[in-house]
Design a protein around this motif. Structure first.
Motif, mmCIF file in Angstrom:
data_model
loop_
_atom_site.group_PDB
_atom_site.id
_atom_site.type_symbol
_atom_site.label_atom_id
_atom_site.label_comp_id
_atom_site.label_asym_id
_atom_site.label_seq_id
_atom_site.Cartn_x
_atom_site.Cartn_y
_atom_site.Cartn_z
ATOM 1 N N UNK A 161 1.090 -1.275 -0.052
ATOM 2 C CA UNK A 161 -0.201 0.044 -0.085
ATOM 3 C C UNK A 161 0.533 1.143 0.118
ATOM 4 N N UNK A 162 1.040 2.293 -1.057
ATOM 5 C CA UNK A 162 1.855 2.762 -1.396
ATOM 6 C C UNK A 162 1.294 4.373 -1.427
ATOM 7 N N UNK A 163 1.448 5.679 -1.294
ATOM 8 C CA UNK A 163 1.270 6.844 -2.350
ATOM 9 C C UNK A 163 2.699 7.724 -2.671
ATOM 10 N N UNK A 164 2.694 7.766 -3.702
ATOM 11 C CA UNK A 164 3.868 8.502 -3.822
ATOM 12 C C UNK A 164 3.410 10.011 -4.154
ATOM 13 N N UNK A 165 4.251 11.025 -3.377
ATOM 14 C CA UNK A 165 3.206 11.881 -4.050
ATOM 15 C C UNK A 165 4.519 13.105 -4.982
ATOM 16 N N UNK A 166 3.706 14.158 -5.219
ATOM 17 C CA UNK A 166 4.333 14.795 -5.918
ATOM 18 C C UNK A 166 5.778 15.287 -5.872
ATOM 19 N N UNK A 167 6.644 15.612 -6.556
ATOM 20 C CA UNK A 167 7.692 16.729 -6.251
ATOM 21 C C UNK A 167 8.695 15.306 -6.460
ATOM 22 N N UNK A 168 10.239 15.280 -5.734
ATOM 23 C CA UNK A 168 10.853 14.206 -5.589
ATOM 24 C C UNK A 168 11.519 12.962 -4.797
ATOM 25 N N UNK A 169 10.703 12.255 -5.919
ATOM 26 C CA UNK A 169 10.969 10.546 -4.418
ATOM 27 C C UNK A 169 12.361 10.348 -4.172
ATOM 28 N N UNK A 170 12.982 9.851 -3.142
ATOM 29 C CA UNK A 170 13.774 8.571 -3.469
ATOM 30 C C UNK A 170 13.169 6.804 -3.319
ATOM 31 N N UNK A 171 13.138 6.212 -4.157
ATOM 32 C CA UNK A 171 12.574 5.013 -4.194
ATOM 33 C C UNK A 171 14.544 4.327 -3.498
ATOM 34 N N UNK A 172 14.420 4.067 -2.443
ATOM 35 C CA UNK A 172 15.515 3.098 -1.537
ATOM 36 C C UNK A 172 14.682 1.351 -1.704
ATOM 37 N N UNK A 173 16.172 0.644 -0.878
ATOM 38 C CA UNK A 173 16.365 -0.087 -0.700
ATOM 39 C C UNK A 173 17.151 -1.163 -1.339
ATOM 40 N N UNK A 174 17.760 -2.568 -0.219
ATOM 41 C CA UNK A 174 18.850 -3.069 -1.094
ATOM 42 C C UNK A 174 18.456 -4.046 -2.388
ATOM 43 N N UNK A 175 19.385 -5.161 -2.778
ATOM 44 C CA UNK A 175 18.865 -5.591 -4.284
ATOM 45 C C UNK A 175 18.094 -6.588 -3.601
ATOM 46 N N UNK A 176 16.847 -6.631 -4.546
ATOM 47 C CA UNK A 176 15.481 -7.581 -4.571
ATOM 48 C C UNK A 176 15.234 -6.959 -3.418
ATOM 49 N N UNK A 177 15.118 -5.799 -2.947
ATOM 50 C CA UNK A 177 14.004 -5.287 -2.769
ATOM 51 C C UNK A 177 12.171 -5.277 -3.232
ATOM 52 N N UNK A 178 12.669 -4.737 -4.098
ATOM 53 C CA UNK A 178 11.569 -4.744 -4.543
ATOM 54 C C UNK A 178 11.326 -3.720 -6.206
ATOM 55 N N UNK A 179 12.003 -2.718 -6.023
ATOM 56 C CA UNK A 179 12.061 -1.593 -6.739
ATOM 57 C C UNK A 179 11.613 -1.461 -7.962
ATOM 58 N N UNK A 180 12.550 -2.347 -8.832
ATOM 59 C CA UNK A 180 12.207 -2.975 -10.013
ATOM 60 C C UNK A 180 11.154 -3.187 -10.164
ATOM 61 N N UNK A 181 10.752 -4.315 -9.521
ATOM 62 C CA UNK A 181 8.971 -4.760 -9.419
ATOM 63 C C UNK A 181 8.203 -3.481 -9.555
ATOM 64 N N UNK A 182 8.866 -1.988 -9.000
ATOM 65 C CA UNK A 182 7.590 -1.224 -8.380
ATOM 66 C C UNK A 182 8.108 -0.326 -9.353
#
Lengths: 322, 330
Positions: free
Chosen positions: A33-54
């Protein structure tokens, strides 16, 4: 020349509700469950955290097995084409259209995004100027240096004037100067009302440009909120800015069995929230004026590791670093 | 907004800065056309591809010119087979020229077969590696992160490959038709339909050539694109298609020589199957049509290979559903 018209931002730029996605046995995202706000948002996480899938879900490259995804107010994947026309994506990989020179790469990208040939050419020249590739536009992109290729990919991502820019490791492999220039460009673009999602492993980059942070860990959202709150301490470390010398306060705190250290005009103390009144009392007793008293912010690296430990019971139990 | 303001393009970046695009977006069809255009240019990116296409067109052009010139020289047979070059000598072994009169449909058939083979060769080296190359170099991700569907991408690839293939198939064959026309025209016996109907016959022949070229080019491109999915390495893609063609030939040969199943063998032969459109239309037009069983087998073969290519299409869609991330350089 007309001033650019900046339409109102779509806020939040993306909404995910109960999103799950797996690849075979690997659960890439679990009930996100996630809401990404307008503006500059950093997406962090270790490898395999799901960033690319997101990112793949936001781009319509994959579909969620459960839950709903909405990007720029439109449902995905039902309106993928409409959404993609309003998104710019700079992939992490060293990928370009094969066999085209710099200008043609950007023109092709613009035309694919729906610009007419005339508009595409005009915008491509301007995007290349913006990204500092004016002199290299007629050279084959295959011969570009890594920094130039990164800037070319950014030009391709912004040429059609997207509302949302998704940047996957935009500073990877760049030298410090190139990195600084790239971050400046990103800030400038964001300043024109473009929302930016920035995925990177270089935490100082996030500190430099981002207002918000999303931390993904093991397919779940570990943190989503402002960068300031992300770095705020756990309530066990406090920063006291005083008037005058720190030595006296340090001496008294040490005598009261607190672990403390000086940092400029600040004193950093390790204490539980219950002990805060006692810290105030010590300051009052020795007659020191307190300018500021609050939780000590961590550097982003420490905050990153701490949030991962909170989120990940395995890491927490072993006390391992990220 | 005033007329003056309307005339100023609304898609400018501020000096040294960034501005959003507020112009009109073109419809999907125009985007697809630009994609086909880029893919078509992409086909002639390498020097060998340019040289190959040039030779492919120049050779029949020279041959045609030579045949026309030779037809005006005394004491030499007018037939296509009369030319002393290697191509015509090879054709002499195929075509009985003795007593031949009128348009040489069989010569066109041979020419068509040779062109289909050359096209297959060209598709193997130029078309088959495309998908694997785009996947390898990460370009698929660039396409699909823009308003381009996987089916758009595949259709554009197919349209570019088949379009170029059609042109390369049609031009040499039409050239030979023109040579035949220049030699026989509407003379008595020049074509099977007498009198003014002969004009229609020649036009129908041109249409037949073009239709056959389209059918063969589309089928070949489809098979080549599908074959490219069998491998991850672009360099191996021509081998995959070559293996498919040679495999079908080998299977055909085994069936024919060991089991005497000539019909089935010919049906499995990919190259033979690709000539089915030509067989069908010469069967309709030519005074000496190919035997009916040959036509039937070729058509069945074409159906079989079309079914296989359709399977390949599904493979392509599946392959593209989750484009692998490339690490190569453009």
């Amino acid at each position: 020349m007309l001033a650019p018209t900046i339409p109102p931002r779509c806020n939040p730029v993306a909404i995910l509700r109960g999103v799950a996605k797996s690849f075979g046995d690997v659960q890439a995202l679990t009930a996100v469950d996630l809401e990404l706000p307008a503006g500059l948002v950093g997406v962090l996480g270790p490898n395999g955290a799901g960033k690319s899938t997101l990112f793949r879900l936001l781009l319509g490259l994959d579909t969620a097995e459960q839950g709903t995804v909405q990007v720029l107010g439109l449902p995905m994947p039902e309106q993928t084409l409409d959404v993609l026309a309003r998104i710019g994506y700079m992939p992490e990989d060293d990928s370009l259209f094969p066999g085209l020179h710099g200008l043609d790469q950007v023109i092709h990208a613009a035309q694919l995004s729906g610009l007419s040939p005339v508009d595409a050419r005009s915008r491509a020249h301007q995007a290349l100027d913006l990204c500092g590739l004016t002199d290299a536009r007629y050279r084959m992109a295959a011969g570009f240096s890594l920094g130039m290729r990164q800037r070319l990919r950014l030009a391709m991502a912004v040429v059609h004037g997207p509302e949302l820019l998704i940047l996957d490791e935009p500073t990877a492999g760049l030298d410090p100067d190139g990195r600084a220039q790239m971050l400046e460009l990103i800030k400038e673009i964001a300043g024109q009302g473009v929302s930016v999602l920035l995925s990177t492993h270089v935490l100082p980059d996030v500190e430099t440009v981002c207002d918000h942070v999303v931390l993904l860990s093991r397919g779940q959202v570990g943190y989503a909120g402002s960068l300031h709150a992300f770095r705020a301490g756990t309530g066990s470390r406090w920063r006291i800015r005083i008037v005058g010398e720190t030595a006296l306060l340090l001496q008294n705190l040490t005598a009261a069995h607190y672990t403390c250290e000086a940092e400029g005009r600040d004193v950093l103390v390790t204490a539980t929230p219950d002990q805060v009144p006692e810290l105030w009392k010590i300051c009052a007793d020795i007659g020191i004026g307190v300018r500021r008293f609050g939780p000590a912010e961590e550097d982003l690296g420490s905050a990153f590791v701490r949030h991962l430990r909170i989120d990940d019971p395995l890491r927490k139990a072993s006390g391992g670093a990220a | 907004m005033s007329e003056q303001a309307k005339s100023v393009p609304q898609l400018v970046f501020e000096p040294g800065g960034y501005a959003k695009f507020s112009g009109e977006q073109v419809p999907l069809s125009q985007r697809l056309l630009s994609l086909v255009g880029v893919f078509a240019r992409d086909a002639f990116r390498t020097t060998p591809a340019k040289l190959g296409a040039a030779l492919y067109l120049v050779a029949p052009l020279c041959l045609g010119a030579w045949l026309v010139i030779r037809s005006y020289l005394p004491d030499l047979p007018v037939s296509l087979g009369g030319a002393g070059d290697a191509y015509s000598l090879w054709k002499l072994t195929k075509i009985p020229t003795a007593g031949q009169a009128g348009c040489d449909i069989q010569a066109l058939e041979v020419s068509f077969a040779v062109n289909a083979f050359l096209l297959l060769l060209g598709q193997a080296t130029q078309v088959a590696p495309l998908l694997a190359r785009d996947a390898h170099q990460g370009a698929l991700l660039l396409y699909f992160s823009r308003p381009v569907l996987r089916s758009h991408y595949l259709l554009a690839r197919l349209a570019a490959a088949a379009g170029i293939g059609t042109a390369l198939m049609t031009l040499p064959s039409l050239l030979l038709v023109l040579v035949e026309l220049s030699q026989h025209g509407l003379q008595p016996g020049g074509c099977p339909w007498p009198g003014l109907a002969g004009v229609l016959w020649w036009l129908a022949l041109c249409a037949v050539v073009a239709l056959c070229a389209v059918a063969v080019a589309v089928a070949t491109s489809l098979v080549a694109l599908a074959a490219g999915v069998l491998v991850r390495n672009p360099s191996a893609a021509p081998l995959a298609l070559g293996g498919l063609v040679l495999g079908s030939l080998a299977l055909s040969w085994i069936l024919q020589s060991s089991y005497g199943r000539e019909s089935l063998a010919r049906g499995l032969d990919l190259h033979h199957a690709l000539q089915a459109p030509w067989f069908l239309l010469t069967w309709l037009l030519s005074p000496n049509p190919p035997p009916k069983p040959v036509l039937e087998v070729a058509l069945l073969g074409l159906l079989l290979w079309t079914a296989l290519a359709t399977l390949g299409w599904f493979l392509l869609q599946r392959f593209l559903r989750n484009p692998p991330l490339g690490k190569g350089r453009a």
